[in-house]
Enzyme design. Sequence first.
Site, short mmCIF file in Angstrom:
data_model
loop_
_atom_site.label_atom_id
_atom_site.label_comp_id
_atom_site.label_asym_id
_atom_site.label_seq_id
_atom_site.Cartn_x
_atom_site.Cartn_y
_atom_site.Cartn_z
N ASN A 9 35.11 -1.36 -6.00
CA ASN A 9 34.15 -1.38 -7.12
C ASN A 9 34.94 -1.63 -8.41
O ASN A 9 35.65 -0.75 -8.89
CB ASN A 9 33.44 -0.01 -7.17
CG ASN A 9 32.53 0.12 -8.38
OD1 ASN A 9 32.31 -0.84 -9.13
ND2 ASN A 9 32.00 1.31 -8.59
N TRP A 10 34.81 -2.83 -8.93
CA TRP A 10 35.60 -3.20 -10.12
C TRP A 10 35.03 -2.65 -11.41
O TRP A 10 35.61 -2.83 -12.47
CB TRP A 10 35.74 -4.73 -10.20
CG TRP A 10 36.46 -5.34 -9.03
CD1 TRP A 10 37.04 -4.67 -7.98
CD2 TRP A 10 36.71 -6.73 -8.80
NE1 TRP A 10 37.62 -5.55 -7.11
CE2 TRP A 10 37.43 -6.84 -7.59
CE3 TRP A 10 36.38 -7.90 -9.49
CZ2 TRP A 10 37.83 -8.06 -7.06
CZ3 TRP A 10 36.78 -9.11 -8.96
CH2 TRP A 10 37.50 -9.19 -7.77
N LYS A 11 33.85 -2.06 -11.34
CA LYS A 11 33.20 -1.49 -12.53
C LYS A 11 33.16 -2.53 -13.66
O LYS A 11 32.98 -3.72 -13.39
CB LYS A 11 33.88 -0.17 -12.94
CG LYS A 11 33.92 0.80 -11.75
CD LYS A 11 34.30 2.20 -12.10
CE LYS A 11 34.30 3.07 -10.84
NZ LYS A 11 34.61 4.45 -11.10
N HIS A 95 25.22 4.87 -8.27
CA HIS A 95 26.57 5.34 -8.61
C HIS A 95 26.44 6.44 -9.67
O HIS A 95 25.56 6.37 -10.54
CB HIS A 95 27.41 4.17 -9.12
CG HIS A 95 28.86 4.52 -9.22
ND1 HIS A 95 29.38 5.26 -10.26
CD2 HIS A 95 29.91 4.26 -8.39
CE1 HIS A 95 30.68 5.44 -10.06
NE2 HIS A 95 31.03 4.84 -8.94
N GLU A 97 28.01 6.96 -12.27
CA GLU A 97 28.09 6.46 -13.65
C GLU A 97 26.73 5.92 -14.09
O GLU A 97 26.40 5.97 -15.28
CB GLU A 97 29.20 5.40 -13.74
CG GLU A 97 30.58 6.07 -13.66
CD GLU A 97 31.68 5.20 -13.08
OE1 GLU A 97 31.50 3.98 -12.97
OE2 GLU A 97 32.73 5.77 -12.72
N GLU A 167 30.85 10.43 -3.22
CA GLU A 167 31.80 10.33 -4.33
C GLU A 167 31.68 11.57 -5.21
O GLU A 167 30.84 11.61 -6.12
CB GLU A 167 31.50 9.09 -5.18
CG GLU A 167 31.67 7.78 -4.44
CD GLU A 167 32.02 6.64 -5.40
OE1 GLU A 167 32.89 5.84 -5.04
OE2 GLU A 167 31.43 6.55 -6.50
N GLY A 173 38.10 8.61 -10.93
CA GLY A 173 38.94 8.20 -12.05
C GLY A 173 39.81 9.31 -12.60
O GLY A 173 40.33 9.21 -13.71
N SER A 212 39.25 8.43 -6.53
CA SER A 212 40.71 8.39 -6.59
C SER A 212 41.38 8.01 -5.26
O SER A 212 42.46 8.51 -4.94
CB SER A 212 41.27 9.70 -7.13
OG SER A 212 40.83 9.91 -8.46
N GLY A 233 37.76 2.55 -6.74
CA GLY A 233 37.57 2.07 -8.11
C GLY A 233 38.86 1.50 -8.65
O GLY A 233 39.25 0.37 -8.32
N GLY A 234 39.56 2.28 -9.47
CA GLY A 234 40.76 1.82 -10.17
C GLY A 234 41.76 1.06 -9.31
O GLY A 234 42.27 0.00 -9.71
P1 13P Z 1 38.19 5.69 -8.73
O1 13P Z 1 38.74 5.17 -7.42
O2 13P Z 1 38.72 4.97 -9.92
O3 13P Z 1 38.31 7.17 -8.81
O4 13P Z 1 36.62 5.35 -8.72
C1 13P Z 1 35.85 5.70 -7.62
C2 13P Z 1 34.51 5.09 -7.76
O5 13P Z 1 33.72 5.47 -8.61
C3 13P Z 1 34.16 3.99 -6.84
O6 13P Z 1 32.81 3.67 -6.92
#
Ligand code: 13P
Length: 250
Positions: A9-11, A95, A97, A167, A173, A212, A233-234
């Site tokens: 997920n590149w956000k 998600h 967020e 999640e 993050g 993470s 994510g990251g």
């Molecule tokens: P991180 O891997 O950056 O913690 O993000 C997880 C995430 O929200 C994937 O959708």
Amino acid sequence: MRVPIIAGNWKMHKLPDEAQALCQELVGSLDEYEDREIVVFPPFTALASSAKVLKGTNIALGAQNMFHEANGAYTGEVAPPMLVALGVKYVILGHSERRQHFAETDEIVNKKIKAALNHGLVPIVCVGETAAQREAGTTESVVNKQIRAAFDGMDRQVAQGVIVAYEPIWAIGTGKTATSREANRVIGVIRSTLQDIYGETAADIRILYGGSVNADNAAELMKQPEIDGALVGGASLDAESFARIVQYDD
Ligand code: 13P
């Protein structure tokens, strides 16, 4: 058999050119992995450029959100057929967020899941508790409520096509991963809730862990019997680190 999935997920990162370059690097290093599903989720504006590179490869394209109507006067929204037309196969829904910053409720998420399935998209539905809920010992009731609401009104056959991602919000993050045992335990709880609703079908529904995940902890997480994949994510923004996660068992 639940086929493992590694999803990135590149956000809100990567311009179209940058996304294309990242896709190119991934295609180059991951072409021999046929026993797992690999999916990347660029932002909407980079879907078209990413699709050009991913077409015909073993890496699928996903979107990070969508609206539940197929068209209409909904300024700023993106409809399921618009994603399908770009070659999108998966869509992340609910998600944390989006729930936190864009007021998405369980009801909205449920509508979106049904719309995605109606249009042939595979929804990845996110659930998870906050740090405060975890400290209060309510993790299980929070995720179970989210799961029951997400699957509300959905019959068994349709439910089989949904992917769940657990999640925990405090792990997103933050560099604080749930231990693999804890992640496995909560995912087991989610699966029992699904079993309660759908019986044996629950054994076919894939449930991913996100929060993470990185190249160093992916192998241990993926070894857990209940964990069917990772939503990263990251660590998915860099080709080498994402490739190492995909190669978790090498
Ligand atoms: P991180 O891997 O950056 O913690 O993000 C997880 C995430 O929200 C994937 O959708």
